[in-house]
Scaffold this motif. Sequence first.
Motif, PDB file in Angstrom:
ATOM      1  N   LEU A   1       0.864  -1.217   0.046  1.00 52.83           N
ATOM      2  CA  LEU A   1       0.151  -0.047  -0.004  1.00 52.83           C
ATOM      3  C   LEU A   1       0.745   1.138  -0.099  1.00 52.83           C
ATOM      4  O   LEU A   1       0.353   2.337  -0.535  1.00 52.83           O
ATOM      5  CB  LEU A   1      -0.810  -0.100   1.235  1.00 52.83           C
ATOM      6  CG  LEU A   1      -2.039  -1.210   1.383  1.00 52.83           C
ATOM      7  CD1 LEU A   1      -2.726  -1.043   2.587  1.00 52.83           C
ATOM      8  CD2 LEU A   1      -2.773  -1.082  -0.097  1.00 52.83           C
ATOM      9  N   VAL A   2       1.980   1.523   0.429  1.00 55.18           N
ATOM     10  CA  VAL A   2       2.884   2.285   0.826  1.00 55.18           C
ATOM     11  C   VAL A   2       4.068   2.370  -0.384  1.00 55.18           C
ATOM     12  O   VAL A   2       4.168   3.449  -1.065  1.00 55.18           O
ATOM     13  CB  VAL A   2       3.346   2.568   2.201  1.00 55.18           C
ATOM     14  CG1 VAL A   2       4.274   3.783   2.253  1.00 55.18           C
ATOM     15  CG2 VAL A   2       2.228   2.503   3.061  1.00 55.18           C
ATOM     16  N   GLY A   3       4.854   1.274  -0.323  1.00 59.44           N
ATOM     17  CA  GLY A   3       5.947   1.200  -1.087  1.00 59.44           C
ATOM     18  C   GLY A   3       7.375   0.519  -0.569  1.00 59.44           C
ATOM     19  O   GLY A   3       7.017  -0.464   0.395  1.00 59.44           O
ATOM     20  N   SER A   4       8.300   0.646  -0.815  1.00 55.18           N
ATOM     21  CA  SER A   4       9.586  -0.024  -0.459  1.00 55.18           C
ATOM     22  C   SER A   4       9.555   0.380   1.128  1.00 55.18           C
ATOM     23  O   SER A   4       9.271   1.195   1.766  1.00 55.18           O
ATOM     24  CB  SER A   4      10.804   0.524  -0.938  1.00 55.18           C
ATOM     25  OG  SER A   4      10.883   0.390  -2.475  1.00 55.18           O
ATOM     26  N   LEU A   5      10.027  -0.800   1.823  1.00 54.45           N
ATOM     27  CA  LEU A   5      10.086  -0.494   3.261  1.00 54.45           C
ATOM     28  C   LEU A   5      11.204   0.326   3.482  1.00 54.45           C
ATOM     29  O   LEU A   5      12.211   0.500   2.789  1.00 54.45           O
ATOM     30  CB  LEU A   5      10.748  -1.898   3.816  1.00 54.45           C
ATOM     31  CG  LEU A   5       9.448  -2.980   3.924  1.00 54.45           C
ATOM     32  CD1 LEU A   5      10.076  -4.177   4.319  1.00 54.45           C
ATOM     33  CD2 LEU A   5       8.543  -2.426   4.801  1.00 54.45           C
ATOM     34  N   PRO A   6      11.082   1.066   4.613  1.00 58.47           N
ATOM     35  CA  PRO A   6      12.062   1.886   5.218  1.00 58.47           C
ATOM     36  C   PRO A   6      13.499   1.261   5.258  1.00 58.47           C
ATOM     37  O   PRO A   6      13.582   0.076   5.460  1.00 58.47           O
ATOM     38  CB  PRO A   6      11.585   2.477   6.670  1.00 58.47           C
ATOM     39  CG  PRO A   6      10.411   2.092   6.544  1.00 58.47           C
ATOM     40  CD  PRO A   6      10.198   0.917   5.822  1.00 58.47           C
ATOM     41  N   SER A   7      14.530   1.924   5.252  1.00 61.15           N
ATOM     42  CA  SER A   7      15.817   1.388   5.381  1.00 61.15           C
ATOM     43  C   SER A   7      16.150   0.625   6.737  1.00 61.15           C
ATOM     44  O   SER A   7      15.210   0.923   7.817  1.00 61.15           O
ATOM     45  CB  SER A   7      17.053   2.499   5.327  1.00 61.15           C
ATOM     46  OG  SER A   7      16.654   3.430   6.297  1.00 61.15           O
ATOM     47  N   LEU A   8      16.874  -0.012   6.715  1.00 64.79           N
ATOM     48  CA  LEU A   8      17.302  -1.156   7.950  1.00 64.79           C
ATOM     49  C   LEU A   8      16.320  -2.422   7.784  1.00 64.79           C
ATOM     50  O   LEU A   8      16.499  -3.247   8.608  1.00 64.79           O
ATOM     51  CB  LEU A   8      16.940  -0.401   9.323  1.00 64.79           C
ATOM     52  CG  LEU A   8      17.890   0.607   9.673  1.00 64.79           C
ATOM     53  CD1 LEU A   8      17.921   1.127  11.108  1.00 64.79           C
ATOM     54  CD2 LEU A   8      19.510   0.288   9.338  1.00 64.79           C
ATOM     55  N   TRP A   9      15.474  -2.415   6.778  1.00 62.17           N
ATOM     56  CA  TRP A   9      14.707  -3.690   6.621  1.00 62.17           C
ATOM     57  C   TRP A   9      15.412  -4.586   5.250  1.00 62.17           C
ATOM     58  O   TRP A   9      15.570  -3.713   4.306  1.00 62.17           O
ATOM     59  CB  TRP A   9      13.157  -3.566   6.595  1.00 62.17           C
ATOM     60  CG  TRP A   9      12.821  -3.870   7.635  1.00 62.17           C
ATOM     61  CD1 TRP A   9      12.605  -5.110   8.180  1.00 62.17           C
ATOM     62  CD2 TRP A   9      11.699  -2.933   8.423  1.00 62.17           C
ATOM     63  NE1 TRP A   9      11.813  -5.072   9.367  1.00 62.17           N
ATOM     64  CE2 TRP A   9      11.386  -3.789   9.521  1.00 62.17           C
ATOM     65  CE3 TRP A   9      11.465  -1.458   8.477  1.00 62.17           C
ATOM     66  CZ2 TRP A   9      10.636  -3.298  10.694  1.00 62.17           C
ATOM     67  CZ3 TRP A   9      10.896  -1.168   9.385  1.00 62.17           C
ATOM     68  CH2 TRP A   9      10.322  -1.965  10.623  1.00 62.17           C
TER      69      TRP A   9
END
Length: 438
Positions: free
Chosen positions: A430-438
């Motif tokens: 729904l939002v997009g790429s996961l935040p960094s650190l994942w």
Amino acid sequence: MGTEAILGHDETAHDFVLAIPGYAEADSARWVEEPRKSNYRSDFERDRARVLHSSALRRLGAKTQVVAPDTDDFVRTRLTHSLEVAQVGRELGRSLGCDPDVVDTACLSHDLGHPPFGHNGESALNEVAHTIGGFEGNAQTLRLLTRLEPKVLAEDGRPAGLNLTRASLDAASKYPWSAVDAPVIHGHRTSKFGAYEDDLPVFEWLREGAPGNRSCIEAQVMDLADDISYSVHDVEDAIVAGHFQLKWMENPDHRARVVGYTKQWYLPHNDPAEIDAALARLEATKVWVREADGSRKSMAALKDMTSQLIGRFCQSAMETTRAHFGPANLTRYDAELMVPEDTVTEIAVLKGLATTFVISTDHRQPVYERQREVLHALVGVLNATGDRHLEPMFAADWRDAVDDGARLRVVIDQVASLTDVSALAMYERLVGSLPSLW
């Protein structure tokens, strides 16, 4: 007589029913009346079965306890933790004369309301729900048991959740008050509560006859079993995961940090010397494992340590309670669970060990921030898109909601139901790429 069920004759139903010593007919009542389907199980045994077979309990298998479930195959999840709490609570409750199925049900239920990412996720949802009364894992548990989990519907179609008995619901109420009625403890009003405003009708029903904000003894046993289990098992998990060794407590700096975190998080009104003395008592036990090297021998010793510490804490509470209240069956509001201060402090210092070396480490903070970011974003997207992305049950709840606040609560219900993995998957979708650190 022990806590075994006995057969009694129900003249109305023309059937034999199971009566439980120490429990009244009102304790077996259900929010929505149901016909009796069998006479070989007690009402409390049926309660336990309903929780054990619930989808909410299964979802706990992919929810963080302390260490994330996907880090290795050994660490505990919310599900394995709940099963362990149930085993500890069942035995302790039975030794005091509580019905073991009531305690077992409460223990299995106690974490059902926890959202993805553990207490960090709970904090994030509390932030986004501040305009509708906040989010509290224990209040969410009551909501699941009495509304969200699909099992029983009233004649008018309203959901009744698992429709557990009054005794089992009361035993699952760790904080038996609403946010408005939360008590003042040590000069501060606690932020913990057990029911949202729109769940007050069933909450008031289950608390009928209860003396004020007092928990029944079955709930007190559940609460202690939870404290004992996660204090001991979180230390075991942290050691096996390589986060620390107990021999580090011989280092004055490490020891001071543990004492400091224990005081800050769990015992703010205790003297540091008392906390250090509790740690010293644990170190003096024969089962204390200074170092675990991963060998079968050291792992067996570590497992024995956890078992012996659980027995130590349960025995202390059981003996002290029996000394105060005698040998009778202790049920509902007939007694209080008595836990010696030394035992409370020893349990807290074990929590302090996990807090120091796992929860509060600097390298975890960016991960916690990203987890909160994920949940904030999910609530925002779902709240802005109506029922489009909600699961069918929650979509129906959203359409039935009477105002924006009620609709936001449905969105919170949806996000809270997710596991760690499904929350991340929904974010990517729904939002997009996961935040960094994942």
